[in-house]
Design a protein around this motif. Structure first.
Motif, short mmCIF file in Angstrom:
data_model
loop_
_atom_site.label_atom_id
_atom_site.label_comp_id
_atom_site.label_asym_id
_atom_site.label_seq_id
_atom_site.Cartn_x
_atom_site.Cartn_y
_atom_site.Cartn_z
N GLY A 48 -0.75 2.05 2.64
CA GLY A 48 -0.31 3.23 3.36
C GLY A 48 0.77 3.98 2.60
O GLY A 48 0.77 5.22 2.56
N PHE A 49 1.71 3.24 2.00
CA PHE A 49 2.75 3.87 1.18
C PHE A 49 2.12 4.60 0.00
O PHE A 49 2.50 5.74 -0.32
N ALA A 50 1.14 3.97 -0.65
CA ALA A 50 0.48 4.59 -1.80
C ALA A 50 -0.24 5.87 -1.40
O ALA A 50 -0.18 6.88 -2.11
N ALA A 51 -0.92 5.85 -0.26
CA ALA A 51 -1.63 7.05 0.20
C ALA A 51 -0.65 8.18 0.49
O ALA A 51 -0.90 9.34 0.14
N GLY A 52 0.47 7.86 1.13
CA GLY A 52 1.48 8.88 1.39
C GLY A 52 2.09 9.43 0.12
O GLY A 52 2.36 10.64 0.00
N LEU A 53 2.31 8.56 -0.86
CA LEU A 53 2.88 8.97 -2.14
C LEU A 53 1.97 9.96 -2.86
O LEU A 53 2.41 11.00 -3.36
N VAL A 54 0.67 9.65 -2.91
CA VAL A 54 -0.27 10.56 -3.57
C VAL A 54 -0.34 11.88 -2.81
O VAL A 54 -0.40 12.96 -3.42
N SER A 55 -0.32 11.82 -1.48
CA SER A 55 -0.46 13.03 -0.68
C SER A 55 0.63 14.05 -1.00
O SER A 55 0.34 15.24 -1.18
#
Length: 418
Positions: A242-249
């Protein structure tokens, strides 16, 4: 295993959504969730314009205010989740609505230091629309339909990202920052208050061993976490994803702006961001219709791989097509991670689970733009895509390793019990 096939006879495609929307009250929950998400997504824009236009301060001063609000949201999400588990959803929503009403009623008249403090407290006491909808989906939607439910939540989030900041900017610049603050506050408080009225009094009833009130069957192949240590251990791979998805977003948008500015085509940024939003909506809908449940590692890993080479695309016309895979995988990544977290929650840990997930996504959003900005300033705009994409790949592999290690450690115990 990268995916789990649905049970025999389990529907896919449009039928999955049709059955999902027969869950009592879910349609209203999704609409109300969108109503609350729109002003929440617009808050950073409205706060920035309030500081820069209303107070006549610099953009760095505006960044301090929005940063304080984001810090409050990250710190408050686990606390809100804990409070929901202890007191129930309705009292927490009432408190949040009251706090937001007070802050947004006076925000336009506050000095810069007071606005920083108020934004921090407002963020801590905020219950975002995504938190409520995820809580309701986890609690009320049968496990076999949760993938589609969390996909629709991701879709409404993408729609709010498309419309929220633009509406906030138009309201602040075409009327006044005071009107924008009051309007945002009214919509936010109305949405939270309506959620509070609709909330059931028993939504935080602990699970019981005999299958009594508050117990809901887990999804096939999963078992709810019980103790605090076990809960965190089982959630950790999903939280990392979830952190990775938010970071890319968040890093994606800044990198896109940098590449377009380098090409001298900044005026096409709006079109590209709109296209990304449309692609993401399509990706979320398609993910929810899949007859199999993906591990969250798979879409996040693919998201990173699809993001890394985007800085090498030489023209905005090609970029319009090149961003399609990454944009579609963005919504799928959020839906997959939320689904995995929701299936591990029990009635007495549901609030904390949703709160922790919201906190790490907000943390990823807060980290992505600075990472893309710093690497872009040092190595050129293309390195922003490289940095956020590579980080997502590393985090996805770390999450896979943690899940693999946990499964391997459980095999001897399973063999003994068998």
């Amino acid at each position: 295993m990268p995916w789990r096939r649905g049970a025999p006879g389990e529907p896919g495609g449009v039928e999955r959504y049709r059955r999902l929307l027969t869950v009592p009250g879910l349609r209203t929950t999704l609409v109300l969730g969108l109503l609350v998400k729109l002003p929440v997504i617009a808050i950073p824009m409205v706060l920035s314009l309030q500081v820069s236009l209303g107070l006549g301060r610099s953009l760095s001063s505006a960044g301090v205010v929005t940063g304080a609000w984001m810090l409050g949201v990250m710190a408050g999400a686990p606390l809100v989740g804990w409070a929901v588990d202890r007191a129930g959803l309705r009292p927490v929503l009432v408190l949040s609505a009251a706090a937001q009403a007070v802050f947004w009623a006076v925000a336009a008249g506050l000095s810069h230091p007071a606005l920083v403090a108020g934004a921090l407290v407002s963020g801590v006491l905020l219950v975002p629309g995504s938190t409520v909808t995820r809580f309701v989906i986890s609690a009320d939607v049968p496990p076999e339909h949760q993938q589609a439910g969390f996909a629709l939540d991701a879709v409404t989030s993408q729609l709010s990202y498309l419309a929220g900041p633009a509406l906030g900017a138009v309201l602040a610049t075409q009327t006044s920052t005071t009107t924008a603050a009051w309007g945002l506050g009214c919509v936010l408080v109305l949405g939270l208050a309506t959620f509070a009225v609709r909330a059931r009094a028993g939504e935080a009833v602990p699970d019981t061993a005999d299958g009594g009130p508050g117990t809901r069957a887990s999804a096939p192949g999963t078992a709810p976490a019980t103790g605090k240590t076990e809960l965190v251990a089982r959630l950790l791979p999903m939280l990392i994803c979830g952190f990775a998805a938010g970071l890319v977003s968040s890093g994606f948008e800044l990198s896109l702006l940098g590449v377009m500015r380098e090409q001298g085509e900044v005026h096409w940024v709006g079109l590209l961001i709109t296209a990304c939003g449309v692609y993401a909506v399509a990706g979320g809908v398609l993910y929810g219709a899949l007859p199999a449940t993906l591990s969250p590692v798979a879409p996040v890993l693919l998201l990173g791989l699809a993001t890394v080479p985007l800085g090498l695309v030489p023209d905005w016309r090609f970029l319009l097509a090149a961003v399609l895979p990454a944009a579609m995988l963005s919504a799928a990544s959020f839906a997959a991670t939320a689904t995995a977290c929701g299936r591990l929650a029990t009635a007495h840990t549901r609030g904390r689970t949703v709160g922790l997930y919201g906190a790490v996504v907000a943390g990823g959003n807060a980290a992505g733009a600075p990472l893309a900005g710093l690497t872009g300033a040092a190595g050129g705009p293309a390195t922003g895509f490289l940095a956020v994409g590579s980080t997502a790949i590393v985090l996805a592999l770390l999450a896979w390793l943690l899940r693999f290690t946990r499964v391997s450690s459980l095999r001897p115990l399973v063999s003994q019990e068998g």
